[in-house]
Design a protein around this motif. Structure first.
Motif, PDB file in Angstrom:
ATOM      1  N   ASN A  28       0.978  -1.495  -0.037  1.00  0.00           N
ATOM      2  CA  ASN A  28       0.005  -0.435   0.040  1.00  0.00           C
ATOM      3  C   ASN A  28       0.810   1.177  -0.148  1.00  0.00           C
ATOM      4  O   ASN A  28       2.206   1.107   0.401  1.00  0.00           O
ATOM      5  CB  ASN A  28      -1.199   0.091   1.121  1.00  0.00           C
ATOM      6  N   ARG A  60      -7.786   3.562  -0.216  1.00  0.00           N
ATOM      7  CA  ARG A  60      -7.421   2.156  -1.328  1.00  0.00           C
ATOM      8  C   ARG A  60      -8.124   0.948  -1.491  1.00  0.00           C
ATOM      9  O   ARG A  60      -7.997   0.557  -0.049  1.00  0.00           O
ATOM     10  CB  ARG A  60      -5.954   2.124  -1.829  1.00  0.00           C
ATOM     11  N   TYR A  61      -8.731   0.360  -2.188  1.00  0.00           N
ATOM     12  CA  TYR A  61      -9.727  -0.801  -1.385  1.00  0.00           C
ATOM     13  C   TYR A  61      -8.673  -1.455  -1.292  1.00  0.00           C
ATOM     14  O   TYR A  61      -8.001  -2.329  -1.943  1.00  0.00           O
ATOM     15  CB  TYR A  61      -9.692  -0.694  -3.359  1.00  0.00           C
ATOM     16  N   GLU A  62      -9.070  -2.561  -0.315  1.00  0.00           N
ATOM     17  CA  GLU A  62      -8.460  -3.887   0.368  1.00  0.00           C
ATOM     18  C   GLU A  62      -9.834  -4.690  -0.044  1.00  0.00           C
ATOM     19  O   GLU A  62     -10.680  -4.630   0.921  1.00  0.00           O
ATOM     20  CB  GLU A  62      -7.887  -3.203   1.948  1.00  0.00           C
ATOM     21  N   VAL A  63      -9.953  -5.719  -0.068  1.00  0.00           N
ATOM     22  CA  VAL A  63     -10.906  -6.449  -0.874  1.00  0.00           C
ATOM     23  C   VAL A  63     -11.067  -7.694   0.729  1.00  0.00           C
ATOM     24  O   VAL A  63      -9.938  -8.220   1.210  1.00  0.00           O
ATOM     25  CB  VAL A  63     -10.232  -8.139  -1.496  1.00  0.00           C
ATOM     26  N   ASN A 120      -7.282  -8.988  -5.508  1.00  0.00           N
ATOM     27  CA  ASN A 120      -7.566  -7.861  -5.864  1.00  0.00           C
ATOM     28  C   ASN A 120      -8.765  -8.457  -6.940  1.00  0.00           C
ATOM     29  O   ASN A 120      -8.578  -8.956  -7.650  1.00  0.00           O
ATOM     30  CB  ASN A 120      -6.396  -6.874  -7.269  1.00  0.00           C
ATOM     31  N   SER A 138      -9.978  -5.738  -8.507  1.00  0.00           N
ATOM     32  CA  SER A 138     -10.059  -4.751 -10.028  1.00  0.00           C
ATOM     33  C   SER A 138      -9.799  -5.767 -10.952  1.00  0.00           C
ATOM     34  O   SER A 138      -8.973  -6.370 -11.451  1.00  0.00           O
ATOM     35  CB  SER A 138      -9.816  -3.597  -9.673  1.00  0.00           C
ATOM     36  N   SER A 197      -2.644  -5.003 -11.746  1.00  0.00           N
ATOM     37  CA  SER A 197      -4.401  -4.848 -11.975  1.00  0.00           C
ATOM     38  C   SER A 197      -4.644  -2.688 -12.135  1.00  0.00           C
ATOM     39  O   SER A 197      -3.917  -2.391 -11.714  1.00  0.00           O
ATOM     40  CB  SER A 197      -5.285  -4.873 -10.489  1.00  0.00           C
ATOM     41  N   SER A 255      -6.166  -0.613  -9.688  1.00  0.00           N
ATOM     42  CA  SER A 255      -6.965  -0.116  -8.719  1.00  0.00           C
ATOM     43  C   SER A 255      -6.364  -1.365  -7.641  1.00  0.00           C
ATOM     44  O   SER A 255      -6.043  -2.595  -8.054  1.00  0.00           O
ATOM     45  CB  SER A 255      -7.937   0.562  -8.697  1.00  0.00           C
ATOM     46  N   GLY A 256      -6.565  -0.908  -5.839  1.00  0.00           N
ATOM     47  CA  GLY A 256      -6.540  -1.125  -5.168  1.00  0.00           C
ATOM     48  C   GLY A 256      -4.933  -1.820  -3.983  1.00  0.00           C
ATOM     49  O   GLY A 256      -4.079  -0.540  -4.631  1.00  0.00           O
ATOM     50  N   TRP A 272     -17.012   2.692  -1.885  1.00  0.00           N
ATOM     51  CA  TRP A 272     -15.870   2.894  -2.894  1.00  0.00           C
ATOM     52  C   TRP A 272     -16.350   2.451  -4.865  1.00  0.00           C
ATOM     53  O   TRP A 272     -18.185   2.428  -5.207  1.00  0.00           O
ATOM     54  CB  TRP A 272     -15.297   1.186  -2.680  1.00  0.00           C
ATOM     55  N   GLU A 291     -13.167  -0.939  -8.497  1.00  0.00           N
ATOM     56  CA  GLU A 291     -12.618  -1.339  -7.331  1.00  0.00           C
ATOM     57  C   GLU A 291     -13.331  -2.902  -6.947  1.00  0.00           C
ATOM     58  O   GLU A 291     -12.641  -4.053  -6.889  1.00  0.00           O
ATOM     59  CB  GLU A 291     -12.749  -0.772  -5.774  1.00  0.00           C
TER      60      GLU A 291
END
Length: 840
Positions: free
Chosen positions: A1, A9-12, A212, A214, A251, A253-254, A461, A465
């Motif tokens: 990150n 930022r997006y975290e699954v 990820n 995205s 990817s 994003s993320g 989001w 994402e």
């Protein structure tokens, strides 16, 4: 990150079932905290996991991580220097938002965009714009797999089992899309995405899980590389040339969130991945039977007629399906009152009496109609995905103008689950189950027929994402709804078209809108094997092909293949001719009937395989190399497969075939024709004659397969049917196998230990049945009625049975010396108690 991101930022979430531990160290009783430092200086750190045989070498400049096992590099990260991370940025101050420009009616917007070089911030797709509020945010990282040239995984693609090099620029894409009649041998994204790649070589299997959701691209390059075998002194180090496969993940994003699965054996990889994402949900037994589907069965009379047709032609089946036309104007959770005016009667008087089930379609798009309760409630509560201006996102799908439920929102999932209550879903019953389709999500007039990436979900989001998670979340909510409907007592059945890592926890998947052509039958095998290796055992392809009209021979061959695959459903498009199994002439009906009946006779074996998938993450359908990981000839085989560890299946996927070349693996293995019991001679490629009547199926020596002695109209009507045990002896004249039993539908196997697990062992002419799990508390009156032992070299003089707390009994038997088969008949051995047979 990013260390200090401009914004998060997006975290699954929700995919991992728990915080992971260092699986390669579990046998040592250690975890990540047990890593010790062997070397530390300004530029390099060497860590070891309890012993010096396994080491991590971390260098700072250039950044690189290497995993070294016994002096050999197994994998390395960033060895090609392709680590890439685009930082989030505030929008340029000179750039006005699209909404501002619209409000002001700016005539100079195009000029302004050119001045600000906004190509990075906004992409045009025809009339659509993708606004990137914080600029491009892509990430990427490369991995080098040293000594590996065979790689697998990253479903879903209509491609070969072995992943191909992408040096021509045609890369593998993971981006869930509604693709009607997808192309064969294409790396484009279709309905599902599991970012798991496996690599295999003799002696080791490894995996990379790139978490990820995205849009993701994967490049693969296999090459010869110079490897250095390190030692304690540079003078004694050696060099050699080995294959190397470089894998680059990219990817949109993320964050970079990656797991390396170290094996070393294939089944270790499956278990390690399951430790992260969960195992296959144990399906209700009925769902392993045959499913009959069509877009669409017209009305209640049509359903009743099809149901009666199966009985008239003596063909078992368990589930009939209803597509979108059963609803009131494509309003899900409703019924077309003219065609399905009394759905409860249809379920209870037609299907329930024969222990059969109904599956109905439930798509994620909701018709924009204030008088439609589902829409009005969701609208009022703000449960729809938003566009970038904050309004409900609207797109065209089957009902016309539609809004899309935001399943990423836990509150929406809770509400959606409540819609399955009998009080809410009028006309439903306990035998109604669910089919989630179009959940990529499909948007007919969208870019690539899906939702715009700058649409906004729960937590603000962007859709970019969460795109590959959307179907995962709908299936999660649907499964929870069916469980909740039963008061938490009954297992759900949910089929989904769109899926992601972890979807195995919620039900089944299928390969989508295939065509009624031979090449689609052929490609379905590697597609299903790839999905299975990615943790989703409950998978299948539409038998006969969804699009078009199959010639009778193709349909027959597809039934024969589908009957020996995990999910078994016949399905057809509304523009095709009717395709019920009895509509292609008496001879074809007979062959299809036999294929379906063989499936039903094998249900005890299949159910035991699904228990293994649920318990220890073993794929039900698996590539040959998984069972024979040291045999190089198996590494690229995709036209045959193992069903469990006992059956080798070779589907016939070409027309007018009179013989096939089957590869029999294992030089020390014995293989028997599953139907004729004849021992097959030879190892390697063997030419086997075939007719239209069946496809080659071989039983592996050393295995015991439980079967039902006869077949009923549906699975629940076969509960008390006696068992046959098919014992195939290996070179040591031994065999082992399992039988798993529970009530077939509830969670009592889990919560109250109401299950039965038996282990069968044949060794030195003694065949025994023993309890394999003392925790099991399930009781049954069902008995083993017949036992066939393949490979007995001479006729015995006597066979006696020793039953727990009983006297020895003589057992009737026959012996066929021509094929070396001993048949023990007229038995009455309860499957739930211990017993021993002595063959003298």
């Amino acid at each position: 990150n990013e260390k200090v991101p401009f914004k998060p930022r997006y975290e699954v979430p929700d995919v991992l079932i728990k915080e992971p531990v260092c699986l390669s160290c579990l046998h040592l009783g250690t975890n990540f905290q047990s890593l010790t430092v062997l070397q530390k200086d300004a530029d390099k750190l060497v860590l070891t996991c309890a012993d010096e045989d396994q080491q991590l070498h971390v260098t700072a400049n250039p950044f690189q991580i290497q995993f070294v096992c016994k002096g050999e590099i197994v994998w390395s990260t960033n060895s090609n220097g392709l680590l890439y991370f685009e930082h989030l940025q505030p929008a340029p101050q000179s750039r006005k938002s699209t909404s501002q420009e619209e409000k002001e009616g700016s005539a100079n917007s195009s000029k302004q965009e050119n001045q600000d070089d906004l190509g990075l911030w906004e992409e045009k797709f025809g009339k659509f714009s993708d606004i990137k509020a914080n600029g491009p945010s892509s990430i990427g990282l490369d991995f080098s797999l040293h000594g590996f040239e065979h790689v697998y995984g990253i479903p879903q693609h209509a491609e070969t089992l072995l992943l191909k090099n992408t040096s021509d620029g045609d890369v593998y894409r993971l981006y869930n899309l509604d693709v009607f009649g997808y192309k064969v041998h294409s790396k484009m994204g279709i309905y599902g995405a599991v970012p798991l790649l496996l690599a295999h070589k003799p002696g080791r299997t490894a995996g990379i899980f790139w978490l990820n959701s995205s849009e993701t691209l994967v490049e693969i390059a296999t090459k010869a590389a110079m490897e250095v075998l390190s030692s304690r002194t540079p003078e004694t180090s050696k060099q050699r040339v080995l294959p190397q496969t470089d894998v680059r993940w990219m990817s949109e994003s993320g964050i970079i969130d990656t797991f390396i699965l170290m094996g070393p054996q294939p089944f270790d990889i499956f278990k390690q991945y399951a430790e992260l994402t969960g195992t296959q949900a144990l399906p209700p037994l009925f769902s392993l039977g045959y499913h009959q589907c069509r877009w669409n069965y017209e009305d209640e009379d049509d359903v009743e007629g099809v149901d009666a047709g199966f009985d008239m032609h003596d063909i078992p089946y368990d589930v009939i399906w209803l597509d979108i036309e059963h609803t009131d104007g494509k309003r899900y959770f409703t019924w077309n009152k003219e065609k399905f005016g009394n759905p409860e009667r249809m379920q209870k008087q037609i299907l329930m009496k024969k222990k059969r089930k109904l599956v109905v379609i439930l798509d994620p798009h909701i018709k924009v109609d204030p008088l439609y309760t589902i829409y009005s409630q969701a609208k009022e509560r703000g449960y729809f995905v938003k566009d970038r201006k904050g309004k409900d996102f609207e797109g065209i799908c089957w009902p016309g103008l539609s809004s899309y439920l935001d399943f990423t929102n836990p509150e929406v999932r809770e509400w959606y689950a409540d819609q399955f209550a009998f009080s809410a879903y009028k006309g439903s019953s306990e035998i109604l189950f669910a089919w989630n389709d179009m959940n990529e999500p499909s948007v007919f007039r969208g870019v690539e027929l899906t939702m715009q990436k700058d649409a906004v979900h729960y937590g603000k989001w962007e859709h970019r994402e969460v795109h590959n998670l959307y179907g995962f979340y709908q299936q999660m909510a649907t499964a929870e709804g069916l469980i909740r409907r039963s008061g938490g007592l009954e297992r759900p059945f949910v089929l989904t078209r769109s899926f992601f890592a972890g979807s195995q926890k919620y039900g089944a998947v299928w390969t989508g809108d295939n065509k009624a052509k031979w090449q689609y039958l052929k490609i379905s095998v590697p597609m299903l094997l790839t999905i299975s290796m990615a943790g989703i055992s409950f998978c299948g392809a539409d038998v006969g092909g969804f699009i078009g009209n199959p010639e009778p021979e193709l349909l027959v061959r597809w039934y024969q293949a589908g009957a020996l695959q995990p999910f078994f459903r016949g399905h057809a498009n509304m523009n095709t001719k009717r395709r019920e199994p009895w509509l292609f002439g008496e001879e074809n009906t007979r062959i299809i009937r036999n294929a379906i009946k063989e499936r039903y006779s094998l249900l005890p074996y299949l159910y035991a395989l699904f228990y293994r998938a649920h318990k220890v993450a073993e794929p039900v359908m698996r590539p040959v190399w998984v069972e024979f990981p040291k045999e190089l000839e198996t590494f690229g085989i995709e036209d045959e497969y193992m069903l469990g560890n006992a059956l080798l299946v070779y589907p016939v996927t070409e027309p007018k075939v009179t013989a096939v070349n089957v590869f029999l693996p294992g030089p020390q293995e014995i293989w028997y024709d599953f139907r004729k019991f004849i021992r097959l001679e030879g190892h390697g490629t063997v030419k086997i004659p075939v007719t239209l009547n069946s496809i080659p199926v071989m039983q592996r020596g050393g295995t015991v397969i439980p079967l039902k002695t006869s077949v009923g109209k549906s699975t629940e009507l076969m509960v008390d049917v006696p068992y046959e045990l098919r014992v195939a002896l290996d070179t040591k004249e031994s065999a082992v196998g399992e039988l798993y039993l529970d009530d077939g539908h509830s969670f009592q196997y889990l919560h109250e230990k109401k299950f039965l697990l038996r282990k069968f062992t044949f060794h030195k002419n003694v065949f025994s049945s023993r309890c394999a799990d003392e925790n099991g508390q399930f009781h049954t009156k069902c008995v083993v009625e017949q036992i066939l032992i393949l490979g007995i070299k001479k006729q015995p003089s006597s066979v006696t049975a020793s039953i727990h707390d009983g006297k020895d009994q003589a057992v009737a038997f026959t012996y066929d010396a021509k094929i070396s088969v001993l048949t023990l008949q007229k038995l009455s051995l309860n499957v739930g108690i211990d017993w021993v047979l002595h063959i003298k």
